[in-house]
Design an enzyme around this catalytic site. Structure first.
Site, PDB file in Angstrom:
ATOM      1  N   ARG A 220       9.699  -1.383   3.072  1.00 21.38           N
ATOM      2  CA  ARG A 220       9.604  -0.286   4.053  1.00 21.38           C
ATOM      3  C   ARG A 220       8.210  -0.119   4.507  1.00 21.38           C
ATOM      4  O   ARG A 220       8.134   0.654   5.527  1.00 21.38           O
ATOM      5  CB  ARG A 220      10.295   0.930   3.555  1.00 21.38           C
ATOM      6  CG  ARG A 220       9.467   1.551   2.360  1.00 21.38           C
ATOM      7  CD  ARG A 220      10.003   3.094   2.117  1.00 21.38           C
ATOM      8  NE  ARG A 220       9.006   3.900   0.819  1.00 21.38           N
ATOM      9  CZ  ARG A 220       9.422   3.699  -0.068  1.00 21.38           C
ATOM     10  NH1 ARG A 220      10.145   2.813  -0.667  1.00 21.38           N
ATOM     11  NH2 ARG A 220       8.537   4.108  -1.260  1.00 21.38           N
ATOM     12  N   TRP A 227      -6.148   0.530   2.382  1.00 20.06           N
ATOM     13  CA  TRP A 227      -6.843  -0.330   1.325  1.00 20.06           C
ATOM     14  C   TRP A 227      -5.825  -1.654   0.860  1.00 20.06           C
ATOM     15  O   TRP A 227      -6.478  -2.481   0.404  1.00 20.06           O
ATOM     16  CB  TRP A 227      -7.258   0.656   0.082  1.00 20.06           C
ATOM     17  CG  TRP A 227      -6.114   1.242  -0.693  1.00 20.06           C
ATOM     18  CD1 TRP A 227      -4.963   1.704  -0.281  1.00 20.06           C
ATOM     19  CD2 TRP A 227      -5.967   1.410  -2.125  1.00 20.06           C
ATOM     20  NE1 TRP A 227      -4.040   2.478  -1.240  1.00 20.06           N
ATOM     21  CE2 TRP A 227      -5.116   2.230  -2.497  1.00 20.06           C
ATOM     22  CE3 TRP A 227      -7.100   1.401  -2.995  1.00 20.06           C
ATOM     23  CZ2 TRP A 227      -4.497   2.671  -3.703  1.00 20.06           C
ATOM     24  CZ3 TRP A 227      -6.618   1.666  -4.353  1.00 20.06           C
ATOM     25  CH2 TRP A 227      -5.414   2.084  -4.657  1.00 20.06           C
ATOM     26  N   ASP A 228      -4.687  -1.387   1.240  1.00 19.75           N
ATOM     27  CA  ASP A 228      -3.909  -2.499   0.668  1.00 19.75           C
ATOM     28  C   ASP A 228      -4.316  -3.968   1.406  1.00 19.75           C
ATOM     29  O   ASP A 228      -4.582  -4.908   0.862  1.00 19.75           O
ATOM     30  CB  ASP A 228      -2.327  -2.356   1.288  1.00 19.75           C
ATOM     31  CG  ASP A 228      -1.655  -1.378   0.690  1.00 19.75           C
ATOM     32  OD1 ASP A 228      -0.621  -1.610  -0.085  1.00 19.75           O
ATOM     33  OD2 ASP A 228      -2.010  -0.278   0.862  1.00 19.75           O
ATOM     34  N   ASN A 264      -4.931   5.424   7.279  1.00 15.42           N
ATOM     35  CA  ASN A 264      -4.133   5.317   6.255  1.00 15.42           C
ATOM     36  C   ASN A 264      -2.942   4.056   6.435  1.00 15.42           C
ATOM     37  O   ASN A 264      -2.997   3.286   5.735  1.00 15.42           O
ATOM     38  CB  ASN A 264      -3.473   6.692   6.027  1.00 15.42           C
ATOM     39  CG  ASN A 264      -2.699   6.711   4.782  1.00 15.42           C
ATOM     40  OD1 ASN A 264      -2.416   7.646   4.278  1.00 15.42           O
ATOM     41  ND2 ASN A 264      -1.913   5.653   4.715  1.00 15.42           N
ATOM     42  N   ARG A 273      -5.813  10.927   9.108  1.00 13.16           N
ATOM     43  CA  ARG A 273      -5.863  10.317   7.396  1.00 13.16           C
ATOM     44  C   ARG A 273      -6.573   8.873   7.409  1.00 13.16           C
ATOM     45  O   ARG A 273      -6.036   8.030   8.035  1.00 13.16           O
ATOM     46  CB  ARG A 273      -4.606  10.330   6.879  1.00 13.16           C
ATOM     47  CG  ARG A 273      -4.654  10.569   5.382  1.00 13.16           C
ATOM     48  CD  ARG A 273      -3.270  10.499   4.867  1.00 13.16           C
ATOM     49  NE  ARG A 273      -2.379  11.596   5.548  1.00 13.16           N
ATOM     50  CZ  ARG A 273      -1.043  11.444   5.074  1.00 13.16           C
ATOM     51  NH1 ARG A 273      -0.326  10.373   4.591  1.00 13.16           N
ATOM     52  NH2 ARG A 273      -0.321  12.472   5.724  1.00 13.16           N
ATOM     53  N   GLN A 275      -8.103   5.894   4.378  1.00 12.88           N
ATOM     54  CA  GLN A 275      -7.765   5.540   3.015  1.00 12.88           C
ATOM     55  C   GLN A 275      -9.338   5.188   2.198  1.00 12.88           C
ATOM     56  O   GLN A 275     -10.200   5.032   2.857  1.00 12.88           O
ATOM     57  CB  GLN A 275      -6.727   4.454   2.992  1.00 12.88           C
ATOM     58  CG  GLN A 275      -5.329   4.918   2.969  1.00 12.88           C
ATOM     59  CD  GLN A 275      -4.098   4.039   2.531  1.00 12.88           C
ATOM     60  OE1 GLN A 275      -4.443   2.765   2.671  1.00 12.88           O
ATOM     61  NE2 GLN A 275      -3.228   4.635   1.653  1.00 12.88           N
ATOM     62  N   GLY A 390      -4.650   7.210  -1.727  1.00 12.42           N
ATOM     63  CA  GLY A 390      -3.955   5.825  -1.907  1.00 12.42           C
ATOM     64  C   GLY A 390      -3.294   6.336  -3.000  1.00 12.42           C
ATOM     65  O   GLY A 390      -2.264   5.449  -3.425  1.00 12.42           O
ATOM     66  N   ASP A 392      -1.021   8.159  -4.202  1.00 12.19           N
ATOM     67  CA  ASP A 392       0.271   9.304  -3.902  1.00 12.19           C
ATOM     68  C   ASP A 392       1.538   8.841  -4.643  1.00 12.19           C
ATOM     69  O   ASP A 392       1.984   7.767  -4.201  1.00 12.19           O
ATOM     70  CB  ASP A 392       0.417   9.625  -2.450  1.00 12.19           C
ATOM     71  CG  ASP A 392       0.620   8.072  -1.760  1.00 12.19           C
ATOM     72  OD1 ASP A 392      -0.107   6.999  -2.154  1.00 12.19           O
ATOM     73  OD2 ASP A 392       1.308   8.031  -0.873  1.00 12.19           O
ATOM     74  N   GLU A 587       6.433  -3.793  -6.110  1.00 16.48           N
ATOM     75  CA  GLU A 587       5.131  -3.156  -5.787  1.00 16.48           C
ATOM     76  C   GLU A 587       4.305  -2.551  -6.833  1.00 16.48           C
ATOM     77  O   GLU A 587       3.109  -2.600  -6.786  1.00 16.48           O
ATOM     78  CB  GLU A 587       5.446  -1.913  -4.943  1.00 16.48           C
ATOM     79  CG  GLU A 587       4.582  -0.841  -4.590  1.00 16.48           C
ATOM     80  CD  GLU A 587       5.225   0.501  -4.365  1.00 16.48           C
ATOM     81  OE1 GLU A 587       4.484   1.314  -3.394  1.00 16.48           O
ATOM     82  OE2 GLU A 587       6.085   1.001  -4.596  1.00 16.48           O
TER      83      GLU A 587
END
Length: 650
Positions: A220, A227-228, A264, A273, A275, A390, A392, A587
């Site tokens: 999704r 940061w990914d 973000n 926002r 990150q 990051g 959350d 993930e």
């Protein structure tokens, strides 16, 4: 005579089976590849091996008979092991997706060693499947957003990107149900709130009428995350995809120049926002990987990184606090719109009761501005800032994120300062002038880094415990929450040798689990949690970025034995889950039980697929490639045999 030929045939079948399980015989060299009718083989395989009907072949299936692959000579090879059956299913699923009537599949591909198979698929398939562009060719693949309830697919374009506006306005004429919205030059929280019911994608860089490509996390998460992207970039560089990693940096430069920050993610509800900051590391690693150095590119990227540092992180009263250290501070109004309905009901129940309202009534009035509730505003300031971090969510940051000088953020900004010092010294003759005319020297950034190190040691280092902790500047106290983020100073180089000597044993004692590094210690969760909700960035879960940063940090400080053990544990867990569960690369993991079966908020992206995963998950893919790169080769065979960490000598 008949009995003799029967024995010969049985013997040949036996040799074929042995050949499949790795025992070769020159008589059957020609049987290394089989030609199969795709649909019929697929249906037979599912009927035999997918006994629970979940469209995967896993250790939870219980085939009662082997799957027979017919050979042209009239013999058959019997496949019994779940891993091999699963690999065959995946190969047939690929052929079906390509609309092939028949396919040749080699025995070597079916019994491919798991580390080789996982790594190969990441390099040759997963990165491509996760790559997106926002242009004529790629926009339909990324545009759709489940939160667009009115059925309109929107693209928001910065007012400062005149060529982008022109390109997308032309595209709007070609696509139905597609709307291009030009953003105002000044983005405010009020504006962002006003478009929450009209969510859309945020444009990225267009070059020569083509979208500059980027990698998405997967599932999704179908947009470019902050940061990914850095961790995905690490994996891309290992796999030789320098151009794609460079393109992602180019999109970061675009974001800084047109949105004022690295987002973000490039969705409209993330406009206020950012990150965790990894831009300087990303720039440096891409440039160092270039065979032919592009100094003009480095100048532009370094200029943007310094701009981000100054404008995003060093504005006092926002992300820079009075003590000279930094915090996460995400502006916004109301409930974060990306969360599902009812996510905050338990928290808001208390506030609703104060007003004599049902939760649903309170939410409606709070969101509309009818109710003025400063204490709720503060809660959501912390919640948005937690999401900006990051992490959350985590009990470490719950209802206090915006009041914390965190170890992770200040370590990352120290790394920025050291990277700026290095790049200016190494490539710009000790002097660098930004596009705005501001002049910097390498000595300037060295002094900034030393100042930050002194402040981190003053506020975040605990000499008694031998640990760094987040510092609450409102209460004047360290949180003493044991988290993987406490060890970021090893990666950034901020820790002294003496500090590292005290930190590393604590890491191995408090955060080492069966499958790698825990996000946080069980004891800290138990002391801090106010309910039984499992937060996904806490015990018992482990995440790729923590592993990758701490592996490198340990190696940089000379703790090879500890690093190799943690790498092995993580790779063993990923490999075993992929072998047992149809190639699943998710993930995150429960590293205590070493499983992808996660029962926390938000579930586990990357576990829901039919027959074959085509993408894994961005930073998980990268962690696998990095782990194999760092781990001495003698450990790989043990991984292929799924030797447990304990039996591997750890």
């Amino acid at each position: 005579m008949k009995l003799f030929f029967l024995k010969i045939k049985i013997f040949k079948q036996f040799l074929l089976i042995l050949c499949f399980f790795g025992i070769s015989h020159q008589l059957f060299a020609q049987t290394e590849t089989f030609k199969l009718k795709v649909d019929s083989a697929f249906e037979r395989l599912i009927a035999v091996a997918d006994t629970d009907g979940d469209k995967k072949i896993t250790v939870e299936d219980d085939p009662k008979m082997p799957f027979l692959i017919p050979h042209s000579q009239g013999d058959s090879v019997a496949i019994r092991e779940i891993y091999y059956l699963s690999n065959l299913l995946q190969e047939l699923a690929v052929a079906r997706a390509q609309n092939k009537d028949s396919v040749e599949i080699s025995i070597d591909r079916i019994k491919e060693p798991p580390t080789q198979r996982i790594s190969r698929r990441i390099e040759t398939q997963f990165w491509d499947d996760l790559t997106r562009t926002i242009d004529r060719k790629g926009i339909q693949k990324i545009l759709r957003d489940t939160k667009a309830s009115d059925g309109v697919q929107r693209l928001y374009v910065p007012a400062t990107d005149t060529s982008g506006i022109r390109y997308y306005k032309d595209l709007q004429q070609e696509l139905s149900g597609f709307e291009v919205v030009v953003l105002p030059e000044k983005i405010t929280p009020q504006y962002v709130k006003s478009i929450n019911d009209k969510p859309g994608l945020l444009a990225l860089k267009i070059e020569n009428d083509r979208g500059v490509p980027f990698v998405v996390p997967g599932g999704r998460f179908n947009e470019m995350y902050g940061w990914d992207s850095y961790f995905e970039g690490v994996g891309l560089l290992i796999d030789g995809r320098i151009d794609l990693a460079k393109a992602m940096v180019d999109n970061f430069v675009y974001q800084i120049n047109h949105y004022g920050k690295i987002l973000n993610a490039n969705r409209s509800y993330y406009l206020t926002r950012t990150q965790p900051p990894f831009m300087s590391s990303f720039v440096r690693e891409v440039y160092e990987a270039m065979e032919v150095k592009d100094e003009a590119w480095l100048r532009e990227a370094l200029n943007a990184a310094i701009k981000e540092y100054e404008q995003v992180w060093m504005e006092e009263g926002e992300r820079l606090t009075g003590n000279g250290l930094n915090r996460y501070y995400a502006q916004g109004i109301g409930i974060p719109p990306e969360t599902e309905k009812g996510h905050f009901n338990e928290v808001l129940q208390e506030f609703a009761e104060k007003y004599g309202l049902k939760v649903s009534e309170f939410v409606e009035q709070y969101q509309s501005g009818t109710i003025d509730a400063p204490e709720v505003d503060e809660y959501f300031l912390h919640d948005r800032s937690l999401r900006e971090s990051g992490h959350d969510t985590s009990w470490r940051l719950e209802n206090r994120a915006a009041h914390l000088n965190t170890v992770d953020l200040n370590s990352l900004l120290y790394k920025y300062e050291k990277d700026f010092e290095f790049l200016i010294d190494e490539y710009f003759d000790e002097h660098f002038t930004t596009s705005a005319g501001k002049k910097y020297t390498d000595d300037y950034w060295e002094e900034k880094a030393e100042t930050r190190k002194a402040l981190v040691n003053e506020y975040l280092w605990n000499e008694q415990d031998g640990s760094f902790y987040d510092y609450n500047f409102k209460t004047g106290e360290q949180t003493k929450y044991i988290s993987a983020t406490n060890f970021y100073p090893l990666w950034s180089g901020l820790a002294s040798e003496a500090q590292a000597e005290r930190m590393v044993p604590q890491l191995m004692q408090d955060l080492k689990a069966q499958g790698g590094i825990l996000s946080s210690a069980k004891s800290s969760v138990e002391k801090t949690a106010t309910n039984d909700v499992q937060r996904q960035w806490d015990y018992p879960y482990g995440w790729a970025p923590h592993q990758m940063l701490l592996w490198q940090g340990l190696l940089d400080y000379g703790y090879e034995e500890e690093a190799y053990e943690l790498i092995y544990r993580w790779l063993w867990m990923i490999t075993k889950n992929a072998v047992d569960y149809n190639g699943t690369i998710p993930e995150k993991y429960n590293v205590v039980d070493a499983t992808h079966k996660v029962y926390a908020e938000y579930g586990n992206v990357g576990t829901e697929f039919d027959y074959i995963t085509t993408s894994g998950f961005g930073w998980m893919n990268a962690s696998y490639q990095l782990g194999l790169e760092l781990l001495p080769k003698q450990y790989r065979e043990r991984l292929n045999e799924l030797v447990t960490p304990k039996n591997a000598g750890f």
